[in-house]
Scaffold this active site. Structure first.
Site, PDB file in Angstrom:
ATOM      1  N   GLN A  17       0.781  -1.243   0.000  1.00 29.32           N
ATOM      2  CA  GLN A  17       0.000   0.000   0.000  1.00 29.32           C
ATOM      3  C   GLN A  17       0.813   1.294   0.000  1.00 29.32           C
ATOM      4  O   GLN A  17       0.492   2.234  -0.728  1.00 29.32           O
ATOM      5  CB  GLN A  17      -0.960   0.021   1.202  1.00 29.32           C
ATOM      6  N   VAL A 137       7.710  -3.734   8.316  1.00 28.76           N
ATOM      7  CA  VAL A 137       6.633  -2.989   8.994  1.00 28.76           C
ATOM      8  C   VAL A 137       5.378  -2.937   8.131  1.00 28.76           C
ATOM      9  O   VAL A 137       5.453  -2.709   6.921  1.00 28.76           O
ATOM     10  CB  VAL A 137       7.111  -1.554   9.326  1.00 28.76           C
ATOM     11  N   GLU A 139       1.143  -1.349   8.239  1.00 25.43           N
ATOM     12  CA  GLU A 139       0.356  -0.210   8.708  1.00 25.43           C
ATOM     13  C   GLU A 139       0.259  -0.071  10.238  1.00 25.43           C
ATOM     14  O   GLU A 139       0.643   0.934  10.822  1.00 25.43           O
ATOM     15  CB  GLU A 139      -1.052  -0.333   8.109  1.00 25.43           C
ATOM     16  N   ASP A 168       0.486   3.722   5.996  1.00 24.92           N
ATOM     17  CA  ASP A 168       0.759   3.385   4.591  1.00 24.92           C
ATOM     18  C   ASP A 168       0.471   4.563   3.664  1.00 24.92           C
ATOM     19  O   ASP A 168       1.364   5.119   3.039  1.00 24.92           O
ATOM     20  CB  ASP A 168      -0.099   2.189   4.172  1.00 24.92           C
ATOM     21  N   GLY A 248      -8.031  20.329  19.211  1.00 23.93           N
ATOM     22  CA  GLY A 248      -7.651  21.736  19.189  1.00 23.93           C
ATOM     23  C   GLY A 248      -8.230  22.506  20.353  1.00 23.93           C
ATOM     24  O   GLY A 248      -8.592  21.932  21.388  1.00 23.93           O
ATOM     25  N   GLY A 249      -8.354  23.800  20.202  1.00 20.85           N
ATOM     26  CA  GLY A 249      -8.798  24.650  21.301  1.00 20.85           C
ATOM     27  C   GLY A 249     -10.307  24.746  21.440  1.00 20.85           C
ATOM     28  O   GLY A 249     -10.805  25.373  22.375  1.00 20.85           O
TER      29      GLY A 249
HETATM   30  N1  COA Z   1      12.100  -9.914  -9.089  1.00 21.59           N
HETATM   31  C1  COA Z   1      12.778 -10.671  -8.218  1.00 21.59           C
HETATM   32  N2  COA Z   1      12.729 -10.507  -6.883  1.00 21.59           N
HETATM   33  C2  COA Z   1      11.949  -9.518  -6.426  1.00 21.59           C
HETATM   34  C3  COA Z   1      11.215  -8.680  -7.265  1.00 21.59           C
HETATM   35  C4  COA Z   1      11.297  -8.898  -8.661  1.00 21.59           C
HETATM   36  N3  COA Z   1      10.654  -8.153  -9.551  1.00 21.59           N
HETATM   37  N4  COA Z   1      10.541  -7.783  -6.518  1.00 21.59           N
HETATM   38  C5  COA Z   1      10.837  -8.055  -5.236  1.00 21.59           C
HETATM   39  N5  COA Z   1      11.690  -9.091  -5.169  1.00 21.59           N
HETATM   40  C6  COA Z   1      12.259  -9.707  -3.974  1.00 21.59           C
HETATM   41  C7  COA Z   1      13.016  -8.721  -3.129  1.00 21.59           C
HETATM   42  O1  COA Z   1      14.276  -8.457  -3.708  1.00 21.59           O
HETATM   43  C8  COA Z   1      13.092  -9.470  -1.803  1.00 21.59           C
HETATM   44  O2  COA Z   1      14.138 -10.426  -1.880  1.00 21.59           O
HETATM   45  P1  COA Z   1      15.200 -10.660  -0.667  1.00 21.59           P
HETATM   46  O3  COA Z   1      14.378 -10.852   0.568  1.00 21.59           O
HETATM   47  O4  COA Z   1      15.912 -11.890  -1.099  1.00 21.59           O
HETATM   48  O5  COA Z   1      16.052  -9.461  -0.575  1.00 21.59           O
HETATM   49  C9  COA Z   1      11.781 -10.264  -1.805  1.00 21.59           C
HETATM   50  O6  COA Z   1      11.240 -10.133  -3.106  1.00 21.59           O
HETATM   51  C10 COA Z   1      10.738  -9.883  -0.795  1.00 21.59           C
HETATM   52  O7  COA Z   1      10.629  -8.485  -0.639  1.00 21.59           O
HETATM   53  P2  COA Z   1      10.102  -7.891   0.747  1.00 21.59           P
HETATM   54  O8  COA Z   1      10.030  -6.435   0.603  1.00 21.59           O
HETATM   55  O9  COA Z   1      10.948  -8.429   1.853  1.00 21.59           O
HETATM   56  O10 COA Z   1       8.624  -8.507   0.823  1.00 21.59           O
HETATM   57  P3  COA Z   1       7.838  -9.119   2.083  1.00 21.59           P
HETATM   58  O11 COA Z   1       6.532  -9.530   1.529  1.00 21.59           O
HETATM   59  O12 COA Z   1       8.620 -10.165   2.783  1.00 21.59           O
HETATM   60  O13 COA Z   1       7.658  -7.893   3.081  1.00 21.59           O
HETATM   61  C11 COA Z   1       6.886  -5.701   3.719  1.00 21.59           C
HETATM   62  C12 COA Z   1       6.632  -6.956   2.868  1.00 21.59           C
HETATM   63  C13 COA Z   1       5.829  -4.682   3.347  1.00 21.59           C
HETATM   64  C14 COA Z   1       6.757  -6.056   5.210  1.00 21.59           C
HETATM   65  C15 COA Z   1       8.293  -5.143   3.452  1.00 21.59           C
HETATM   66  O14 COA Z   1       8.443  -4.970   2.066  1.00 21.59           O
HETATM   67  C16 COA Z   1       8.600  -3.839   4.157  1.00 21.59           C
HETATM   68  O15 COA Z   1       8.842  -3.786   5.347  1.00 21.59           O
HETATM   69  N6  COA Z   1       8.594  -2.721   3.395  1.00 21.59           N
HETATM   70  C17 COA Z   1       8.938  -1.431   3.893  1.00 21.59           C
HETATM   71  C18 COA Z   1       7.834  -0.832   4.714  1.00 21.59           C
HETATM   72  C19 COA Z   1       6.533  -0.763   3.971  1.00 21.59           C
HETATM   73  O16 COA Z   1       6.406  -0.195   2.934  1.00 21.59           O
HETATM   74  N7  COA Z   1       5.512  -1.331   4.609  1.00 21.59           N
HETATM   75  C20 COA Z   1       4.155  -1.103   4.259  1.00 21.59           C
HETATM   76  C21 COA Z   1       3.657  -1.964   3.242  1.00 21.59           C
HETATM   77  S1  COA Z   1       1.997  -1.451   2.915  1.00 21.59           S
END
Ligand code: COA
Length: 416
Positions: A17, A137, A139, A168, A248-249
């Site tokens: 998001q 992290v 939302e 988000d 607020g106030g």
């Molecule tokens: N091709 C190949 N690999 C890809 C890719 C693509 N096009 N796009 C993503 N990936 C890989 C990433 O490189 C990562 O690999 P790695 O773990 O080996 O480095 C993997 O996919 C997973 O990415 P990640 O961001 O860790 O996804 P997740 O589903 O495990 O985590 C979140 C999701 C949201 C928790 C995490 O992305 C995060 O903390 N983001 C920052 C904060 C944020 O925006 N949070 C709010 C989300 S609404």
């Protein structure tokens, strides 16, 4: 008609998001947003909270309007080469992967700078530098870490998260401002820069008034507009939850209206604004309060606020929330009906202003979405549907100079 961000090309490496909200706004302002998704699966939200089997979810479609989608496996060598071409070609890379993911993929800030020194690299992470910088992290984690949960809810209950996605979508908004600011500075310097938004920081920024109150509390030991003061309770050493008190106030509270017994949204937010106090007293039939020294001044009313709201509620309970709205607004008394999502979705003025938009999607048919809440007079927003997974892969690759044989090779290697 031209668009504010015509000519700006965004490499959209966002998912879920926070990041997609940001790039959707940029697309609405006219940027060409190319969403890069993992071959085969795409953004996880395509499949989350599905209401129609096999069709992109509303979660996805409502966050990815006006974008193009390409699939690309950026962990394969050939995929990395395509990504390098995209980095050279685009103005901004936006990402919200887990901390370190872009580096692990081989695209550190330094590497991106080598490829394109004009590129702006914008990131959302859960936390900034500090003890939690490596954490993933979502939302509600941000709402809890940014001061929102501790200050939301009633004093005698647990912390509460809000329905507004301030972690988000709030972070996405902050990031979008950072990106256009960096684009503006690039006009003078010719250089790109990093734009970082931490979700904790974005939430805290939106909870600014609560840090204000923390310092007031530390200095004076009390806060007269909080319900705790009117109820004669004590304050601890940190800002308490204030129920529905106004931040607020001008004191305010949510009051029951006619039908509240069966309708969970038959309520109105009522504000006892000082200049209209005489009008309030007249409307609710308490003219005596206008000159009564216990009620005549804002200061005198503070310790009696909760009983004043209870008396006003005796009047609001006799009327629907819309009747209350009509009557009070005749006297400029600020108030607001608690509108349900159903009422908002059906509100004609929101449709007319483009804030609620009906969009047609080839697989799901018509659905409602929230349009661009920021209206520019010289850059109108036209909301178009979200892309299907990989819908624009070949189109974008051709634009980047790939010929049919090269595209076929990428497909054979399952890079796209
Ligand atoms: N091709 C190949 N690999 C890809 C890719 C693509 N096009 N796009 C993503 N990936 C890989 C990433 O490189 C990562 O690999 P790695 O773990 O080996 O480095 C993997 O996919 C997973 O990415 P990640 O961001 O860790 O996804 P997740 O589903 O495990 O985590 C979140 C999701 C949201 C928790 C995490 O992305 C995060 O903390 N983001 C920052 C904060 C944020 O925006 N949070 C709010 C989300 S609404």
């Amino acid at each position: 008609m031209s668009k504010a961000l015509d000519g700006v090309r965004i490499l959209d490496f966002t998912h879920v998001q926070s990041g997609p909200t940001c790039t959707q706004l940029l697309a609405w302002f006219g940027a060409d947003v190319i969403k890069v998704e993992r071959a085969g699966e795409g953004d996880a939200t395509r499949g989350q909270l599905r209401d129609i089997p096999g069709v992109d979810s509303l979660y996805f479609t409502m966050l990815n309007h006006n974008k193009r989608s390409i699939t690309l496996d950026t962990k394969k060598t050939m995929g990395k080469q395509v990504l390098e071409t995209l980095i050279r070609d685009c103005d901004v890379l936006v990402e919200n992967f887990a901390p370190g993911a872009l580096d692990r993929m081989g695209f550190s800030w330094e590497r991106i700078q080598e490829l394109n020194p004009r590129m702006i690299v914008a990131s959302v992470k859960g936390f900034g530098p500090g003890p939690y910088q490596h954490c993933k992290v979502y939302e509600n984690v941000a709402q809890c870490a940014g001061g929102s949960a501790a200050t939301t809810g009633f004093a005698d209950g647990p912390p509460v998260v809000t329905g507004a996605q301030i972690g988000d979508s709030g972070s996405g908004l902050h990031l979008a401002l950072g990106i256009v600011t960096a684009l503006f500075q690039r006009n003078a310097t010719g250089r790109g820069q990093k734009v970082d938004t931490a979700m904790q920081d974005a939430v805290l920024n939106l909870c600014r008034v609560k840090l204000r109150d923390q310092q007031r509390l530390e200095r004076t030991g009390t806060m007269e507009e909080y319900p705790q003061f009117a109820e004669g309770g004590t304050f601890g050493d940190s800002v308490p939850r204030a129920g529905n008190a106004s931040g607020g106030g001008q004191p305010g509270w949510i009051l029951k209206c006619k039908g509240w017994e069966t309708d969970p949204n038959a309520y109105i937010y009522f504000i006892a604004q000082a200049p209209v106090w005489p009008a309030i007293c007249k409307v609710i039939g308490r003219e005596g309060w206008i000159s009564d020294p216990d009620y005549a001044t804002p200061r005198a009313r503070l310790p009696r606020l909760m009983s004043i709201f209870a008396t006003v509620e005796e009047w609001t309970r006799e009327h629907t929330k819309f009747e209350v709205m009509d009557i009070l607004n005749k006297y400029d008394i600020p108030c607001g009906p608690i509108l349900s999502m159903k009422e908002i979705a059906e509100e004609p003025s929101l449709r007319a202003s483009g804030t609620i938009v009906e969009v047609d999607h080839p697989e799901r048919g018509k659905y409602l979405t929230v349009g661009n809440p920021i209206k520019l007079s010289d850059s109108a927003t036209e909301v178009t549907r979200s892309p299907l997974l990989g819908e624009h892969t070949e189109e974008v690759l051709r634009e980047l100079g790939y010929d049919a044989a090269q595209i076929a090779a990428l497909r054979d290697e399952r890079v796209i």
